[in-house]
Design a protein around this motif. Sequence first.
Motif, PDB file in Angstrom:
ATOM      1  N   GLY A 182       0.779  -1.229   0.000  1.00 25.05           N
ATOM      2  CA  GLY A 182       0.000   0.000   0.000  1.00 25.05           C
ATOM      3  C   GLY A 182       0.809   1.276   0.000  1.00 25.05           C
ATOM      4  N   ILE A 183       0.335   2.251   0.781  1.00 27.43           N
ATOM      5  CA  ILE A 183       0.984   3.555   0.839  1.00 27.43           C
ATOM      6  C   ILE A 183       2.409   3.437   1.364  1.00 27.43           C
ATOM      7  CG2 ILE A 183       0.915   5.837   1.933  1.00 27.43           C
ATOM      8  CD1 ILE A 183      -2.144   5.578   1.983  1.00 27.43           C
ATOM      9  N   GLY A 184       2.622   2.604   2.371  1.00 28.77           N
ATOM     10  CA  GLY A 184       3.955   2.443   2.938  1.00 28.77           C
ATOM     11  C   GLY A 184       4.957   1.968   1.908  1.00 28.77           C
ATOM     12  N   TYR A 185       4.552   1.010   1.095  1.00 28.66           N
ATOM     13  CA  TYR A 185       5.442   0.514   0.042  1.00 28.66           C
ATOM     14  C   TYR A 185       5.785   1.629  -0.939  1.00 28.66           C
ATOM     15  CZ  TYR A 185       7.234  -2.057  -3.941  1.00 28.66           C
ATOM     16  OH  TYR A 185       8.037  -2.488  -4.970  1.00 28.66           O
ATOM     17  N   GLU A 186       4.795   2.428  -1.309  1.00 27.53           N
ATOM     18  CA  GLU A 186       5.035   3.492  -2.272  1.00 27.53           C
ATOM     19  C   GLU A 186       5.892   4.617  -1.682  1.00 27.53           C
ATOM     20  OE1 GLU A 186       4.557   3.292  -5.331  1.00 27.53           O
ATOM     21  OE2 GLU A 186       3.258   1.524  -5.398  1.00 27.53           O
ATOM     22  N   ILE A 187       5.790   4.834  -0.371  1.00 25.66           N
ATOM     23  CA  ILE A 187       6.681   5.796   0.277  1.00 25.66           C
ATOM     24  C   ILE A 187       8.124   5.290   0.179  1.00 25.66           C
ATOM     25  CG2 ILE A 187       7.331   6.893   2.451  1.00 25.66           C
ATOM     26  CD1 ILE A 187       4.357   6.724   3.253  1.00 25.66           C
ATOM     27  N   ALA A 188       8.304   4.007   0.484  1.00 23.92           N
ATOM     28  CA  ALA A 188       9.636   3.412   0.391  1.00 23.92           C
ATOM     29  C   ALA A 188      10.168   3.500  -1.036  1.00 23.92           C
ATOM     30  CB  ALA A 188       9.588   1.959   0.855  1.00 23.92           C
ATOM     31  N   ALA A 189       9.312   3.208  -2.005  1.00 21.60           N
ATOM     32  CA  ALA A 189       9.722   3.261  -3.408  1.00 21.60           C
ATOM     33  C   ALA A 189      10.077   4.685  -3.821  1.00 21.60           C
ATOM     34  CB  ALA A 189       8.605   2.718  -4.300  1.00 21.60           C
ATOM     35  N   GLY A 190       9.288   5.645  -3.365  1.00 21.08           N
ATOM     36  CA  GLY A 190       9.531   7.038  -3.719  1.00 21.08           C
ATOM     37  C   GLY A 190      10.818   7.575  -3.136  1.00 21.08           C
ATOM     38  N   LEU A 191      11.079   7.256  -1.880  1.00 22.58           N
ATOM     39  CA  LEU A 191      12.330   7.699  -1.260  1.00 22.58           C
ATOM     40  C   LEU A 191      13.514   6.990  -1.899  1.00 22.58           C
ATOM     41  CD1 LEU A 191      11.249   7.859   2.495  1.00 22.58           C
ATOM     42  CD2 LEU A 191      11.729   9.795   0.974  1.00 22.58           C
ATOM     43  N   GLY A 192      13.327   5.719  -2.212  1.00 21.98           N
ATOM     44  CA  GLY A 192      14.383   4.967  -2.864  1.00 21.98           C
ATOM     45  C   GLY A 192      14.733   5.539  -4.226  1.00 21.98           C
ATOM     46  N   ALA A 193      13.720   6.008  -4.949  1.00 28.27           N
ATOM     47  CA  ALA A 193      13.946   6.601  -6.266  1.00 28.27           C
ATOM     48  C   ALA A 193      14.749   7.890  -6.165  1.00 28.27           C
ATOM     49  CB  ALA A 193      12.611   6.864  -6.956  1.00 28.27           C
ATOM     50  N   LEU A 194      14.718   8.513  -4.991  1.00 28.20           N
ATOM     51  CA  LEU A 194      15.498   9.730  -4.769  1.00 28.20           C
ATOM     52  C   LEU A 194      16.928   9.424  -4.333  1.00 28.20           C
ATOM     53  CD1 LEU A 194      12.828  11.886  -2.885  1.00 28.20           C
ATOM     54  CD2 LEU A 194      13.530  12.075  -5.281  1.00 28.20           C
ATOM     55  N   GLY A 195      17.247   8.138  -4.247  1.00 31.42           N
ATOM     56  CA  GLY A 195      18.601   7.738  -3.889  1.00 31.42           C
ATOM     57  C   GLY A 195      18.794   7.392  -2.424  1.00 31.42           C
ATOM     58  N   TRP A 196      17.695   7.299  -1.679  1.00 31.05           N
ATOM     59  CA  TRP A 196      17.786   6.979  -0.263  1.00 31.05           C
ATOM     60  C   TRP A 196      17.966   5.474  -0.063  1.00 31.05           C
ATOM     61  CZ3 TRP A 196      15.694  10.146   4.102  1.00 31.05           C
ATOM     62  CH2 TRP A 196      15.614  11.504   3.760  1.00 31.05           C
ATOM     63  N   ARG A 197      18.574   5.127   1.043  1.00 31.69           N
ATOM     64  CA  ARG A 197      18.571   3.741   1.512  1.00 31.69           C
ATOM     65  C   ARG A 197      17.351   3.605   2.420  1.00 31.69           C
ATOM     66  NH1 ARG A 197      22.512   0.185   5.169  1.00 31.69           N
ATOM     67  NH2 ARG A 197      22.098  -1.795   4.128  1.00 31.69           N
ATOM     68  N   ALA A 235       3.781  12.278   2.075  1.00 32.23           N
ATOM     69  CA  ALA A 235       4.772  11.783   3.033  1.00 32.23           C
ATOM     70  C   ALA A 235       6.183  11.983   2.506  1.00 32.23           C
ATOM     71  CB  ALA A 235       4.525  10.309   3.330  1.00 32.23           C
ATOM     72  N   ILE A 236       6.366  11.734   1.215  1.00 28.93           N
ATOM     73  CA  ILE A 236       7.690  11.919   0.613  1.00 28.93           C
ATOM     74  C   ILE A 236       8.084  13.394   0.669  1.00 28.93           C
ATOM     75  CG2 ILE A 236       8.995  11.733  -1.539  1.00 28.93           C
ATOM     76  CD1 ILE A 236       7.176   9.275  -2.187  1.00 28.93           C
ATOM     77  N   ARG A 237       7.115  14.263   0.416  1.00 29.56           N
ATOM     78  CA  ARG A 237       7.423  15.696   0.479  1.00 29.56           C
ATOM     79  C   ARG A 237       7.825  16.116   1.890  1.00 29.56           C
ATOM     80  NH1 ARG A 237       4.186  20.489   0.934  1.00 29.56           N
ATOM     81  NH2 ARG A 237       2.217  19.397   0.632  1.00 29.56           N
ATOM     82  N   LEU A 238       7.103  15.646   2.900  1.00 26.89           N
ATOM     83  CA  LEU A 238       7.418  16.012   4.279  1.00 26.89           C
ATOM     84  C   LEU A 238       8.714  15.363   4.755  1.00 26.89           C
ATOM     85  CD1 LEU A 238       3.837  15.818   5.839  1.00 26.89           C
ATOM     86  CD2 LEU A 238       5.130  17.891   5.258  1.00 26.89           C
ATOM     87  N   ALA A 239       9.044  14.205   4.213  1.00 21.94           N
ATOM     88  CA  ALA A 239      10.284  13.516   4.588  1.00 21.94           C
ATOM     89  C   ALA A 239      11.505  14.217   4.032  1.00 21.94           C
ATOM     90  CB  ALA A 239      10.249  12.070   4.094  1.00 21.94           C
ATOM     91  N   THR A 240      11.308  15.022   3.002  1.00 23.11           N
ATOM     92  CA  THR A 240      12.445  15.670   2.337  1.00 23.11           C
ATOM     93  C   THR A 240      12.372  17.194   2.456  1.00 23.11           C
ATOM     94  OG1 THR A 240      11.232  15.590   0.221  1.00 23.11           O
ATOM     95  CG2 THR A 240      12.721  13.772   0.708  1.00 23.11           C
ATOM     96  N   LEU A 241      11.730  17.677   3.499  1.00 24.79           N
ATOM     97  CA  LEU A 241      11.623  19.115   3.722  1.00 24.79           C
ATOM     98  C   LEU A 241      13.001  19.764   3.862  1.00 24.79           C
ATOM     99  CD1 LEU A 241       8.754  19.345   6.367  1.00 24.79           C
ATOM    100  CD2 LEU A 241       8.651  20.222   4.022  1.00 24.79           C
ATOM    101  N   PRO A 242      13.145  20.998   3.419  1.00 30.88           N
ATOM    102  CA  PRO A 242      14.402  21.731   3.666  1.00 30.88           C
ATOM    103  C   PRO A 242      14.510  22.066   5.152  1.00 30.88           C
ATOM    104  CG  PRO A 242      12.750  23.189   2.717  1.00 30.88           C
ATOM    105  CD  PRO A 242      12.173  21.802   2.647  1.00 30.88           C
ATOM    106  N   ASP A 243      15.660  22.511   5.564  1.00 28.74           N
ATOM    107  CA  ASP A 243      15.891  22.787   6.982  1.00 28.74           C
ATOM    108  C   ASP A 243      14.967  23.862   7.545  1.00 28.74           C
ATOM    109  OD1 ASP A 243      17.870  20.893   7.022  1.00 28.74           O
ATOM    110  OD2 ASP A 243      19.519  22.324   6.804  1.00 28.74           O
ATOM    111  N   ASP A 244      14.487  24.767   6.689  1.00 30.84           N
ATOM    112  CA  ASP A 244      13.583  25.815   7.154  1.00 30.84           C
ATOM    113  C   ASP A 244      12.120  25.449   6.928  1.00 30.84           C
ATOM    114  OD1 ASP A 244      13.521  25.981   4.414  1.00 30.84           O
ATOM    115  OD2 ASP A 244      13.812  28.153   4.307  1.00 30.84           O
ATOM    116  N   GLY A 245      11.864  24.159   6.735  1.00 33.82           N
ATOM    117  CA  GLY A 245      10.502  23.693   6.515  1.00 33.82           C
ATOM    118  C   GLY A 245       9.675  23.729   7.780  1.00 33.82           C
TER     119      GLY A 245
END
Length: 242
Positions: A15-30, A218-228
């Motif tokens: 579900g959503i959790g898998y797609e969050i993992a896939a999305g972050l992974g596509a950005l180069g995250w482990r 979730a992906i957007r909030l996980a990758t917020l800039p420092d002033d987010g």
Amino acid sequence: MSERRIALVTGANKGIGYEIAAGLGALGWRVGVGARDEQRRAAAVAKLRADGVDAFDVPLDVTDDASVTAAARLLAEAGGLDVLVNNAGVTGGMPQQPGDVDVATVRTAVEVNVIGVVRVTEAMLPLLRRSAAPRIVNMSSGVGSLTRQSASAGEHQTGPLSVAYAPSKSMLNAVTIQYARALGDTNILINAACPGFTATDLNAFRGVRTPQQGAAIAIRLATLPDDGPTGGFFEDAGVVPW
């Protein structure tokens, strides 16, 4: 901490959790795939790896202290933690209408959706404090908005009558605010996310959004800039009223 950014997504085997993992992974995250079902977890990791994601297995039952402690130890050995996405959740069961609900249904929803989030967050905070840009995302729901729950029909009222799932998400929102207050003098940003009415097994796939669409906030909030922002409740369209 590892030079490569590391995320843990709970309930990431589907579900959503898998797609969050896939999305972050596509950005180069482990990405640590946290889930309690061994076979589903392994299958999710294998699928993510086949798609080029640096995914790894994190056995995790958010309702079990020993399991969460072991997961934190595994992440420390893997290089640390930069982002925690508390995605694992349950409805608690049915029925949930006032006057026809079993207290055990309420207890189950709160145990996973609230206490589970607190348990995992507490265990992961020492690792997050060592990150250069730590983020926490709590997957909530529009039905957790007290404003929307109490709205008149036709005025953004959301969700059916519920004294288990919806209130558990309202409590999760309150927990998010408390953590934001406590972590206000740190670099840890914590926010609640509403994925919208997404087709998952949680709603018997009646949702109108895809899991990939539900994962976007979730992906957007996980990758917020420092002033987010921190201590907020967000959906794709912007701020969700508490």
